[in-house]
Design a protein around this motif. Structure first.
Motif, PDB file in Angstrom:
ATOM      1  N   GLN A 158       0.832  -1.206   0.000  1.00  0.00           N
ATOM      2  CA  GLN A 158       0.000   0.000   0.000  1.00  0.00           C
ATOM      3  C   GLN A 158       0.866   1.256   0.000  1.00  0.00           C
ATOM      4  O   GLN A 158       0.546   2.240  -0.682  1.00  0.00           O
ATOM      5  CB  GLN A 158      -0.936  -0.027   1.214  1.00  0.00           C
ATOM      6  CG  GLN A 158      -2.020  -1.092   1.103  1.00  0.00           C
ATOM      7  CD  GLN A 158      -2.673  -1.426   2.437  1.00  0.00           C
ATOM      8  OE1 GLN A 158      -2.280  -0.896   3.499  1.00  0.00           O
ATOM      9  NE2 GLN A 158      -3.659  -2.306   2.418  1.00  0.00           N
ATOM     10  N   LEU A 159       1.956   1.235   0.737  1.00  0.00           N
ATOM     11  CA  LEU A 159       2.870   2.373   0.749  1.00  0.00           C
ATOM     12  C   LEU A 159       3.465   2.606  -0.642  1.00  0.00           C
ATOM     13  O   LEU A 159       3.565   3.747  -1.097  1.00  0.00           O
ATOM     14  CB  LEU A 159       3.995   2.144   1.761  1.00  0.00           C
ATOM     15  CG  LEU A 159       3.623   2.227   3.241  1.00  0.00           C
ATOM     16  CD1 LEU A 159       4.791   1.764   4.105  1.00  0.00           C
ATOM     17  CD2 LEU A 159       3.214   3.646   3.626  1.00  0.00           C
ATOM     18  N   ARG A 160       3.858   1.541  -1.300  1.00  0.00           N
ATOM     19  CA  ARG A 160       4.435   1.688  -2.640  1.00  0.00           C
ATOM     20  C   ARG A 160       3.423   2.290  -3.614  1.00  0.00           C
ATOM     21  O   ARG A 160       3.752   3.188  -4.398  1.00  0.00           O
ATOM     22  CB  ARG A 160       4.922   0.331  -3.148  1.00  0.00           C
ATOM     23  CG  ARG A 160       6.184  -0.176  -2.464  1.00  0.00           C
ATOM     24  CD  ARG A 160       6.789  -1.368  -3.182  1.00  0.00           C
ATOM     25  NE  ARG A 160       8.002  -1.814  -2.509  1.00  0.00           N
ATOM     26  CZ  ARG A 160       8.036  -2.792  -1.607  1.00  0.00           C
ATOM     27  NH1 ARG A 160       6.909  -3.436  -1.286  1.00  0.00           N
ATOM     28  NH2 ARG A 160       9.169  -3.135  -1.037  1.00  0.00           N
ATOM     29  N   ALA A 161       2.189   1.786  -3.566  1.00  0.00           N
ATOM     30  CA  ALA A 161       1.160   2.294  -4.478  1.00  0.00           C
ATOM     31  C   ALA A 161       0.833   3.754  -4.183  1.00  0.00           C
ATOM     32  O   ALA A 161       0.703   4.577  -5.095  1.00  0.00           O
ATOM     33  CB  ALA A 161      -0.091   1.426  -4.370  1.00  0.00           C
ATOM     34  N   GLY A 162       0.696   4.089  -2.912  1.00  0.00           N
ATOM     35  CA  GLY A 162       0.389   5.466  -2.526  1.00  0.00           C
ATOM     36  C   GLY A 162       1.517   6.412  -2.863  1.00  0.00           C
ATOM     37  O   GLY A 162       1.290   7.533  -3.335  1.00  0.00           O
ATOM     38  N   HIS A 163       2.739   5.981  -2.635  1.00  0.00           N
ATOM     39  CA  HIS A 163       3.902   6.819  -2.912  1.00  0.00           C
ATOM     40  C   HIS A 163       4.004   7.110  -4.408  1.00  0.00           C
ATOM     41  O   HIS A 163       4.302   8.249  -4.812  1.00  0.00           O
ATOM     42  CB  HIS A 163       5.168   6.112  -2.419  1.00  0.00           C
ATOM     43  CG  HIS A 163       6.421   6.907  -2.583  1.00  0.00           C
ATOM     44  ND1 HIS A 163       7.177   6.880  -3.737  1.00  0.00           N
ATOM     45  CD2 HIS A 163       7.048   7.774  -1.748  1.00  0.00           C
ATOM     46  CE1 HIS A 163       8.216   7.675  -3.599  1.00  0.00           C
ATOM     47  NE2 HIS A 163       8.169   8.231  -2.402  1.00  0.00           N
ATOM     48  N   ALA A 164       3.753   6.104  -5.257  1.00  0.00           N
ATOM     49  CA  ALA A 164       3.842   6.296  -6.706  1.00  0.00           C
ATOM     50  C   ALA A 164       2.809   7.313  -7.188  1.00  0.00           C
ATOM     51  O   ALA A 164       3.113   8.195  -8.013  1.00  0.00           O
ATOM     52  CB  ALA A 164       3.645   4.964  -7.418  1.00  0.00           C
ATOM     53  N   LEU A 165       1.591   7.216  -6.651  1.00  0.00           N
ATOM     54  CA  LEU A 165       0.546   8.168  -7.044  1.00  0.00           C
ATOM     55  C   LEU A 165       0.860   9.577  -6.549  1.00  0.00           C
ATOM     56  O   LEU A 165       0.647  10.557  -7.262  1.00  0.00           O
ATOM     57  CB  LEU A 165      -0.813   7.712  -6.505  1.00  0.00           C
ATOM     58  CG  LEU A 165      -1.504   6.611  -7.307  1.00  0.00           C
ATOM     59  CD1 LEU A 165      -2.688   6.050  -6.533  1.00  0.00           C
ATOM     60  CD2 LEU A 165      -1.962   7.145  -8.661  1.00  0.00           C
ATOM     61  N   ALA A 166       1.361   9.677  -5.330  1.00  0.00           N
ATOM     62  CA  ALA A 166       1.720  10.992  -4.790  1.00  0.00           C
ATOM     63  C   ALA A 166       2.770  11.654  -5.674  1.00  0.00           C
ATOM     64  O   ALA A 166       2.673  12.851  -5.987  1.00  0.00           O
ATOM     65  CB  ALA A 166       2.240  10.852  -3.361  1.00  0.00           C
ATOM     66  N   LYS A 167       3.750  10.889  -6.100  1.00  0.00           N
ATOM     67  CA  LYS A 167       4.805  11.433  -6.949  1.00  0.00           C
ATOM     68  C   LYS A 167       4.225  11.927  -8.273  1.00  0.00           C
ATOM     69  O   LYS A 167       4.575  13.014  -8.754  1.00  0.00           O
ATOM     70  CB  LYS A 167       5.858  10.359  -7.200  1.00  0.00           C
ATOM     71  CG  LYS A 167       7.144  10.874  -7.818  1.00  0.00           C
ATOM     72  CD  LYS A 167       8.218   9.801  -7.829  1.00  0.00           C
ATOM     73  CE  LYS A 167       9.511  10.362  -8.404  1.00  0.00           C
ATOM     74  NZ  LYS A 167      10.573   9.330  -8.436  1.00  0.00           N
ATOM     75  N   GLU A 168       3.299  11.144  -8.842  1.00  0.00           N
ATOM     76  CA  GLU A 168       2.637  11.546 -10.088  1.00  0.00           C
ATOM     77  C   GLU A 168       1.879  12.859  -9.912  1.00  0.00           C
ATOM     78  O   GLU A 168       1.837  13.701 -10.812  1.00  0.00           O
ATOM     79  CB  GLU A 168       1.630  10.466 -10.511  1.00  0.00           C
ATOM     80  CG  GLU A 168       2.177   9.370 -11.380  1.00  0.00           C
ATOM     81  CD  GLU A 168       1.072   8.411 -11.786  1.00  0.00           C
ATOM     82  OE1 GLU A 168      -0.036   8.868 -12.127  1.00  0.00           O
ATOM     83  OE2 GLU A 168       1.308   7.199 -11.741  1.00  0.00           O
ATOM     84  N   LEU A 169       1.261  12.999  -8.747  1.00  0.00           N
ATOM     85  CA  LEU A 169       0.402  14.156  -8.490  1.00  0.00           C
ATOM     86  C   LEU A 169       1.169  15.361  -7.937  1.00  0.00           C
ATOM     87  O   LEU A 169       0.582  16.408  -7.687  1.00  0.00           O
ATOM     88  CB  LEU A 169      -0.715  13.753  -7.521  1.00  0.00           C
ATOM     89  CG  LEU A 169      -1.739  12.755  -8.098  1.00  0.00           C
ATOM     90  CD1 LEU A 169      -2.550  12.104  -6.977  1.00  0.00           C
ATOM     91  CD2 LEU A 169      -2.658  13.460  -9.088  1.00  0.00           C
TER      92      LEU A 169
END
Length: 336
Positions: A158-169
């Motif tokens: 979950q951390l990996r998925a959230g971190h990737a989206l945060a970086k995109e945004l």
């Protein structure tokens, strides 16, 4: 007081952080809560953690009032969103855009501030698309209502998925807030390595295992009057899992180790979590100002490797290490 960077950011927080989960608006009267906050400030604590769900929003109000008049840039104020609040209707829970955008405004009003330094997803929401959640957090940051975003009790994936989206945004996911203590080490195998890879720090709660690692609960003895284990408003339920003769006997054997470092058992417990270099802060709670004054003495303590080994030997099989326990922390449905 020592200070540490939070995640891969330039943001520093006090390594002892004051939290008001089971106390403000519930276990202690407001004047005592304020006295505890004053004791934290006097001891050099600048970081304060709360959540809208604590005492159904009352804890935020108590903290806001207690910090009133302090220089805002000198403080780091954290809160969280997820749990059911208000009348607990069908949209009063979770990480939907609606709940996040409404909740941040309510939290700011209760905390009497224009922004929070860290806004945290209190749990993972299995019923809301992660993209929706992270977009809402991105908008909260862009509106200046939160400076950074964190999470609580998320798994490594979950951390990996959230971190990737945060970086995109275009914003930073810099922290995770898990339970962690010498007795509860479930983050060590998966969450901590993933967090180091991603530039995420841990802000850990219950470093004294709901008070059990203080040594005040004795095997075969009655529960101390006024202790968390006797509090039916929530404290008793949280601590009962540790109240076995095996655990309590082992904890008593930590006392000589603490004494070698001129620490109390509670101070040793707080210092122990701070030895993990992925931990940015240990959250302490208090029902009396004296508890704050004592626990802050764990700041800056170094426990030699030999004593860390002895702690491991003493606690032995009483330690919970199963990484799947993190996944259990987030409800699979978000019914209010």
């Amino acid at each position: 007081m020592q200070f540490r960077y939070l995640g891969n950011s330039g943001f520093k927080i006090s390594e002892i952080t004051y939290g008001n989960w089971l106390t403000h608006g519930s276990q202690v009267e407001n004047d005592t809560a304020t006295a505890c906050v004053r004791a934290a400030l006097d001891a050099g604590i600048t970081t304060f953690d709360t959540a809208d769900v604590y005492a159904n929003t009352v804890a935020e109000s108590v903290l806001g009032e207690a910090l009133k008049g302090e220089r805002r840039p000198s403080l780091e104020i954290f809160t969280k969103v997820f749990g059911p609040t208000g009348p607990k209707g069908h949209n009063d829970v979770g990480l939907s855009r609606k709940h996040i955008m409404e909740s941040i405004d309510g939290s700011l009003q209760r905390l009497q501030t224009d922004y929070v330094d860290l806004y945290q997803a209190h749990r993972f929401d299995f019923e809301t698309p992660l993209e929706e959640t992270m977009q809402a957090f991105a908008d909260v940051v862009r509106q200046g209502k939160a400076l950074y975003i964190g999470v609580s009790e998320w798994t490594a994936d979950q951390l990996r998925a959230g971190h990737a989206l945060a970086k995109e945004l275009g914003f930073q996911l810099i922290s995770n807030q898990p339970e962690y203590s010498a007795l509860w080490r479930v983050i060590e195998e998966e969450v901590v390595p993933a967090s180091k890879e991603l530039g995420i720090s841990q802000i850990v709660w219950s470093p004294v295992a709901q008070g059990v690692l203080s040594g005040k609960y004795k095997p075969g003895a009655p529960l101390p009057e006024g202790s968390r284990a006797t509090d039916e408003k929530g404290g008793a339920g949280a601590v009962k899992r540790w109240l076995t003769d095996d655990v309590l006997t082992r904890v008593q054997e930590l006392t000589p180790i603490a004494q070698e470092l001129s620490l109390t058992s509670a101070q040793l417990a707080v210092a122990w979590v701070l030895q993990n270099d992925n931990v940015a802060a240990a959250i302490i709670g208090a029902s009396r100002p004296e508890q704050v004054q004592e626990n802050v003495k764990a700041s800056g303590v170094t426990i030699p490797d030999e004593l860390l080994g002895r702690i491991d030997e003493v606690l032995g099989g009483a330690v919970e290490r199963d990484p799947s326990r993190t996944h259990e922390r987030s409800p699979k449905t978000r019914e209010a």
